[in-house]
Design an enzyme around this catalytic site. Structure first.
Site, PDB file in Angstrom:
ATOM      1  CE  LYS A  52      38.025 -44.765  -1.120  1.00  0.00           C
ATOM      2  NZ  LYS A  52      38.691 -43.463  -1.239  1.00  0.00           N
ATOM      3  CD  GLN A  96      37.247 -40.026  -0.945  1.00  0.00           C
ATOM      4  OE1 GLN A  96      37.440 -41.090  -0.352  1.00  0.00           O
ATOM      5  NE2 GLN A  96      37.468 -39.893  -2.238  1.00  0.00           N
ATOM      6  CG  ASP A 119      44.549 -42.628  -0.099  1.00  0.00           C
ATOM      7  OD1 ASP A 119      44.117 -43.647  -0.672  1.00  0.00           O
ATOM      8  OD2 ASP A 119      43.824 -41.678   0.268  1.00  0.00           O
TER       9      ASP A 119
END
Ligand code: NDP
Length: 280
Positions: A52, A96, A119
């Site tokens: 990412k 994460q 997200d």
């Protein structure tokens, strides 16, 4: 033989478009910023975060990874998130997952400012998606919707069977398919006669986390099969779909790797730029 949906190539196409959007924002003095928080030494998480971070830098997004030890307390993490919420350099914050067992995932997700929640996991954004209101949409299902668009796969009136009901993939996928006027069946571990349901599907989305779970005999000839799974089996990465038996039956199929995974990252970059544009 099914048409192979090349997620890697479509993701490169998406990233090129994102780079153009980043350059346009630069003309107005804005540099999109993404803060990634990683806790512990989980090998898959470390690899996703590296991917990412690299992808963000390549399209011109300012990306900063904070790597914390697994001993990090929940209070310490919440303090960091509050700082990131107020840090004007960052338009997107990504923590994460999974987190160590002593940290409550939901509390952490709810601490992220909804406008920076790239997200799309914050209850505000989950609710916005369910209501069809603007908000941040989870990257994996949104990336899959882009694949349908790019491959000219119609959804309206078609029967989509989603296997998996996680907050990350299954549930938001259902919302997006419904919004596109598909008829949606959601399956999970308590579903009875799963194969009977999948055999009725024009579109199957497999988000289960079990290697090669969906086999050719579960698929109607000509169905579109999207494999979300990332599993490690015998030292190799494989999906939730048994490619060898499904590929001869399906009309379209995503491979693993090079399928949904690269689209997830491309969509994260896109969400970050969207967050920056919205603030601008
Ligand atoms: P979860 O473990 O959160 O959810 C799995 C879902 O599968 C659950 O809803 C579960 O049902 C269902 N399930 C489990 N066993 C069965 C079964 N025997 N029959 C029917 N349904 C079953 O996983 P995620 O949604 O987070 O991830 C799914 C997969 O996708 C994983 O392999 C993950 O690594 C991968 N992934 C890939 C991404 C990408 O970018 N390509 C991004 C995110 C995930 P129940 O709810 O009843 O327990």
């Amino acid at each position: 033989m099914a048409i192979l949906i090349d997620g890697k190539a479509w993701a490169a196409h998406d990233r090129a478009q994102t780079a153009v959007a980043v350059a346009k924002l630069a003309d107005s003095g804005i540099k999109p910023g993404l803060a990634v928080v990683l806790i512990g030494e989980h090998p898959a998480s470390m690899s996703y975060v590296r991917g990412k971070d690299k992808a963000a830098s390549e399209v011109g997004i300012y990306s900063e990874v904070t790597h914390l030890p697994s001993s990090m307390t929940e209070a310490g993490l919440l303090h960091l998130i509050r700082e990131l919420n107020h840090d004007e350099r960052f338009h997107g914050i990504l923590v994460q997952l999974p987190l160590p067992a002593h940290i409550n995932e939901q509390t952490v997700i709810e601490a992220i400012a909804p406008r920076k929640d790239v997200d799309g996991f914050h209850p505000f954004n989950v609710g916005a998606l369910a209501l069809g209101l603007p908000g941040m949409v989870p990257c994996t299902p949104l990336g899959i919707m882009r694949l349908f668009e790019y491959e000219n796969i119609p959804l309206e009136g078609r029967h989509a069977v989603v296997i998996g009901r996680s907050h990350i993939v299954g549930k938001p996928m259902v919302q997006l398919l419904l919004a596109a006027n598909a008829t949606v069946t959601v399956c999970h571990s308590r579903t009875k006669d799963l194969a009977g349901l999948t055999r009725q599907a024009d579109i199957i989305i497999a988000a289960i986390g079990k290697p090669r779970f969906v086999t050719g005999d579960m698929v109607k000839p000509g169905a579109v099969v999207i494999d979300v799974g990332i599993n490690r089996s015998e030292g190799k990465i494989c999906g939730d779909v048994d490619f060898a038996s499904v590929e001869p039956v399906a009309s379209h199929i995503t491979p693993v790797p090079r399928g949904v995974g690269p689209m997830t990252i491309a969509t994260l970059l896109n969400n970050t730029v969207k967050a920056a544009s919205l603030r601008a």
